[in-house]
Design a protein around this motif. Structure first.
Motif, mmCIF file in Angstrom:
data_model
loop_
_atom_site.group_PDB
_atom_site.id
_atom_site.type_symbol
_atom_site.label_atom_id
_atom_site.label_comp_id
_atom_site.label_asym_id
_atom_site.label_seq_id
_atom_site.Cartn_x
_atom_site.Cartn_y
_atom_site.Cartn_z
ATOM 1 N N UNK A 7 44.310 29.273 47.740
ATOM 2 C CA UNK A 7 43.189 28.629 47.041
ATOM 3 C C UNK A 7 43.013 27.191 47.529
ATOM 4 N N UNK A 8 44.141 26.499 47.667
ATOM 5 C CA UNK A 8 44.080 25.116 48.159
ATOM 6 C C UNK A 8 43.487 25.086 49.569
ATOM 7 N N UNK A 9 43.942 25.998 50.382
ATOM 8 C CA UNK A 9 43.473 26.018 51.770
ATOM 9 C C UNK A 9 41.969 26.293 51.839
ATOM 10 N N UNK A 10 41.553 27.304 51.083
ATOM 11 C CA UNK A 10 40.113 27.641 51.146
ATOM 12 C C UNK A 10 39.273 26.554 50.494
ATOM 13 N N UNK A 11 39.829 25.881 49.479
ATOM 14 C CA UNK A 11 39.087 24.793 48.825
ATOM 15 C C UNK A 11 38.906 23.619 49.788
ATOM 16 N N UNK A 12 39.977 23.242 50.477
ATOM 17 C CA UNK A 12 39.857 22.125 51.437
ATOM 18 C C UNK A 12 39.002 22.520 52.638
ATOM 19 N N UNK A 13 39.041 23.802 52.981
ATOM 20 C CA UNK A 13 38.183 24.259 54.086
ATOM 21 C C UNK A 13 36.710 24.014 53.779
ATOM 22 N N UNK B 20 38.365 15.018 54.417
ATOM 23 C CA UNK B 20 39.150 15.596 53.313
ATOM 24 C C UNK B 20 40.052 14.539 52.676
ATOM 25 N N UNK B 96 36.424 26.988 44.011
ATOM 26 C CA UNK B 96 36.766 25.899 44.950
ATOM 27 C C UNK B 96 36.722 24.552 44.229
ATOM 28 N N UNK B 99 39.732 23.970 41.968
ATOM 29 C CA UNK B 99 40.958 23.625 42.726
ATOM 30 C C UNK B 99 40.894 22.168 43.171
ATOM 31 N N UNK B 100 39.744 21.772 43.737
ATOM 32 C CA UNK B 100 39.634 20.393 44.233
ATOM 33 C C UNK B 100 39.689 19.380 43.082
ATOM 34 N N UNK B 119 47.728 22.103 52.961
ATOM 35 C CA UNK B 119 46.557 22.354 53.816
ATOM 36 C C UNK B 119 46.896 22.166 55.288
#
Lengths: 256, 160
Positions: A7-13, B20, B96, B99-100, B119
């Protein structure tokens, strides 16, 4: 991969730099560093060119206005020309009232020294003095012997001037001594010559005397001591215009 | 100074990474633009000879984090900047965005380690080198940050 990590990865993506942000940054750097590159290189060149120009102007100015020789013309008018390395007259000084009048009357600055001497010799007051039997002496002092010899040679070709009337100072420093005494170089040389025979002679007396009177003082003494070797050097009595032109000591001729 | 082409290439390669990090720390677009200009200006003027792409990326990350830190320390800015970043998340997918927002809600000291580890995939030792922290400190920060995220995101399973 665990679930939250994904989730973190896709969110930062999902967060990406906008094209406008990238373009703005590139534009900023272009303006700040690269667009002005040719200008920043040109500035030192222009600056260097300015420095060179200023240097040339300043050095040219000092070269032109630095005297390297002096020509003293003494009859009754007592006149001195300061000459630069380009053989131009850069200053004219009258050392008595007639000399000052002559300096004001003739516009000698920036002339070649030979032309300046010719102009002096052609002047009515000078011609009248010579016609009246006054003595002419031209004395040259230079920072180099070569220049002095060359000037002596050139001056001997001037109108109404003979070799015997031209004298050369031994040292450039003689000029300073003459000026400290308030006399032109030629008159100071004649004063030193006369003083050897007349120790009581003062600068004040000399200032008002003509060259003929000064030479008469020396000649009177010479007559008394002639043959005793008391002269300043070679004796050329009777030589030159007006029957005078004693060149004893404190000066030398550069014979060609 | 680096050639313009080289700098533009670095902007293309690392703009997302810098963006980011800015998102994690900053709250408005003007500050992000400032950081972009600041970071890539330093890159352009830097004489560092990068041994590899990883070395170069780590340098960019470290410079960006330091620039953000310096900006946040600014007394004037801390009291004048508007809160824009949260509103910009509104355009994202709800999952998304959640999460952020959870990451943004973390205390500052956890944000970098969470981002760099989960990440960018850096191990604790490398994160320690980038942030100038002891490796054990990084482990501690990771552990606490992970727990905070778990609480905020409903106890999801998070790995090392």
């Amino acid at each position: 991969m665990r679930k939250l990590e994904n989730k973190l990865r896709s969110a930062f993506d999902a967060v990406q730099a906008e094209e406008g942000l990238k373009a703005g940054t590139k534009d900023f750097l272009h303006q700040r560093l690269y667009a002005g590159r040719s200008k920043t290189r040109a500035v030192p060149k222009r600056l260097a060119a300015c420095f060179v120009t200023v240097f040339l102007c300043v050095s040219g100015y000092f070269s032109y206005f630095t005297p390297v020789a002096a020509v003293s013309i003494d009859i009754n008018p007592s006149l001195e020309l300061a000459v630069n390395r380009f053989d131009r007259v850069i200053d004219v000084t009258g050392y008595n009232a007639d000399g000052q009048a002559l300096a004001e009357e003739l516009s000698l600055r920036h002339m070649y020294y030979e032309d300046a001497v010719n102009a002096v010799m052609e002047n009515e007051m000078v011609a009248a003095c010579l016609a009246a039997g006054e003595v002419l002496e031209i004395t040259v002092a230079g920072k180099s012997e070569t220049r002095t010899a060359e000037m002596e040679r050139c001056l001997s070709a001037c109108n109404h001037v003979t070799e015997e009337q031209i004298h050369c100072a031994d040292h450039w420093n003689d000029l300073e001594s003459a000026h400290q005494a308030g006399l032109s170089l030629g008159k100071y040389r004649a004063y030193l010559e006369a003083r050897e025979e007349n120790p009581e002679l003062t600068l004040e007396e000399v200032q008002d005397m003509t060259m003929r009177e000064l030479h008469e003082l020396s000649e009177c003494s010479d007559k008394e001591t002639y043959g005793q070797g008391a002269g300043w050097g070679q004796q050329t009595e009777g030589a030159g215009q007006g029957g005078h032109g004693g060149t004893k000591g404190h000066g030398k001729h550069h014979q060609e | 100074m680096r050639e313009e082409q080289e700098v533009n290439g670095a902007i293309d390669r690392y703009a997302d990474t810098v963006r980011r990090l800015c998102m994690v720390h900053l709250k408005n677009r003007e500050d992000t633009e400032d950081i972009f200009q600041n970071v890539f200006l330093k890159y352009a003027l830097s004489s560092v000879d990068f041994q590899s792409a990883e070395h170069e990326k780590a340098w960019i990350i470290r410079v960006t984090i330091n620039a953000c830190r310096d900006l946040l320390r600014s007394f004037f800015r801390s009291r004048t900047v508007p809160m824009e970043e949260s509103s910009s998340l509104a355009a994202l997918e709800p999952e998304t965005r959640d999460v952020l927002e959870a990451v943004l809600a973390l205390p500052e000291k956890y944000k970098n380690v969470i981002y760099l580890h989960y990440y960018e995939g850096y191990p604790a030792a490398e994160i320690g080198r980038i942030l100038g922290k002891n490796t054990n400190t990084v482990y501690t920060l990771l552990d606490r940050g992970r727990k905070l995220l778990k609480e905020k995101l409903g106890g999801e399973e998070v790995g090392e």
